[in-house]
Enzyme design. Structure first.
Site, PDB file in Angstrom:
ATOM      1  N   GLU A  22      39.049  18.897  60.439  1.00 23.50           N
ATOM      2  CA  GLU A  22      40.053  18.391  59.496  1.00 23.50           C
ATOM      3  C   GLU A  22      39.788  18.905  58.085  1.00 23.50           C
ATOM      4  OE1 GLU A  22      41.882  14.148  57.808  1.00 23.50           O
ATOM      5  OE2 GLU A  22      40.299  14.139  59.332  1.00 23.50           O
ATOM      6  N   ILE A  30      49.381   6.443  56.406  1.00 24.73           N
ATOM      7  CA  ILE A  30      49.294   7.083  57.712  1.00 24.73           C
ATOM      8  C   ILE A  30      50.313   8.217  57.826  1.00 24.73           C
ATOM      9  CG2 ILE A  30      49.322   6.725  60.188  1.00 24.73           C
ATOM     10  CD1 ILE A  30      47.069   5.297  58.539  1.00 24.73           C
ATOM     11  N   HIS A  55      55.192  30.468  35.087  1.00 26.56           N
ATOM     12  CA  HIS A  55      56.626  30.377  35.390  1.00 26.56           C
ATOM     13  C   HIS A  55      57.420  29.713  34.263  1.00 26.56           C
ATOM     14  CE1 HIS A  55      55.657  31.511  39.540  1.00 26.56           C
ATOM     15  NE2 HIS A  55      56.946  31.608  39.771  1.00 26.56           N
TER      16      HIS A  55
END
Length: 397
Positions: free
Chosen positions: A260, A176, A356
């Protein structure tokens, strides 16, 4: 002029960029290590009007629609923030819309109208939960996922038994977002036998007896976003805290999935765009064997491919978002937009970190954070496999 590039939305971008530069970037590394963002950040974002973007002024929001919310999400990440920051600061984007819709108000392109009748307790929820959250004085979370449930929303086993003016809730939730800091949790419960699919949404206060917030879950990414396990043991929740009528929870959850999923798609392509920018900067400045990396054709072509994927994903997500904001039923297209953006993000962040080199593997490199954070985007809000099933159904398969 693009519908997402109006003068007003350019101002919204500038406001968001200034907020991130001033209030976020000096502290983000510390928040990553602390495992959460401070509550004060919510209050600051609320004062600037950013917290209420996409919510009507009638419920305490700043107005705007789904496209404005997308602009804010995109610019937070493009300015050096992260999808983890979005998850932590804007959790109310999944915790509040069900309450607002049940009170008869549309949210940022979602469908308005009451769910299951014209009773008015939901208007009270606006005053007690929605307004304080949009003002930055409360934090809300959404609790759907269960330890043995995964993507099976209809199979929820947390139960709510009616007892007079209360429901008695028993069960557990996991993964959650903002669960550790939340003052209340919009919770999906089963009002029939476990797994029956008869779902109702209840707002459960953190301080309710029997409601326990479990351990803080440690994650691969989204380090500044706290994540928790929740458990309910004979928690008494007032019927007044029910969102809409009984058995309308599944529909409410499904209606909010479009926004969402588009938010996650936006986080994906924006992360890809930011990683392209970081990689281009690095390849211009980094020299190997006496020459900048960007002087090598292989590197230039790789950057060109990364840029193409990110921009193509952005264009498609915007196209679908415009249709959602207009009220079109484009469930299949939303699923495709999420998958397209996530796939682009996965490819781009991987290549950006590779360019990188060893520095990209260090915590001091911004690209390292994006590499970790990006992995959840193909899982949250409906996994890639669930999106493919939706797409297949849309194809008539």
């Amino acid at each position: 002029m693009s519908i997402v590039d109006t003068p007003e939305r350019r101002q919204l971008r500038e406001l968001t960029r200034a907020f991130v530069t001033r209030e976020v970037l000096p502290h983000l590394d510390d928040w990553e290590r602390a495992g959460e963002v401070p509550r004060a950040l919510h209050a600051t974002a609320a004062k600037l009007g950013l917290l209420g973007i996409g919510f009507p002024e009638s419920v305490g929001g700043s107005g705007g629609d789904l496209l404005d919310s997308i602009i804010v999400t995109e610019e937070v990440i493009r300015s050096g923030g992260s999808s983890g920051l979005i998850a932590a600061l804007f959790t109310h984007g999944i915790a509040l819309p069900h309450m607002v819709a049940a009170a008869g108000v549309g949210v940022g392109g979602s469908l308005g109208g009451r769910l299951g009748g014209t009773s008015t307790p939901d208007d009270d929820l606006i005053q007690r939960y929605v307004r304080p959250t949009l003002a930055g004085t409360m934090i809300g979370a959404l609790a759907i996922t269960e330890p043995d449930g995964g993507s099976d929303v209809a199979g929820i086993r947390t139960t709510a038994r009616r007892d007079g003016d209360h429901y008695v809730v028993n069960g557990s939730k996991t993964y959650i977002t903002s669960g550790h800091r939340a003052d209340f949790v919009t919770t999906a419960v089963c009002t029939d036998f476990p797994g029956s699919g008869s779902l109702t949404l209840l707002v459960i206060d953190r301080d309710s007896p029997g409601f326990t917030v479990g351990r803080r879950l440690e994650k691969l990414g989204w380090h500044c976003s706290d994540t928790a396990e929740l458990s309910f043991a004979d928690v008494r929740v007032p019927v007044a805290n029910r969102i809409g009528a009984e058995d309308t929870g599944f529909l409410a959850i499904m209606q909010n999935f479009a926004a969402e999923r588009l938010s996650l798609a936006t986080q994906a392509y924006a992360t890809a765009q930011r990683c392209v920018e970081l990689a281009v900067r690095w390849c211009r400045e980094r020299e190997t064997f006496g020459r900048p990396l960007a002087s090598r054709q292989l590197v230039r072509h790789r950057l060109a491919e990364m840029h193409t994927r990110a921009e193509a994903a952005r264009a498609y997500v915007h196209e679908v978002a415009v249709r959602v904001a207009a009220g079109e039923p484009v469930v299949t297209e939303v699923a495709m937009a999420k998958n397209v953006a996530v796939a682009a993000c996965d490819q781009v962040v991987d290549q950006a970190l590779q360019l990188h080199g060893g520095f990209g593997y260090m915590r001091d490199a911004e690209v390292e954070r994006h590499y970790r954070d990006a992995r959840i985007l193909g899982i949250g809000g409906g996994a890639t496999e669930i999106m493919n099933e939706i797409i297949a159904k849309g194809m008539g398969l």
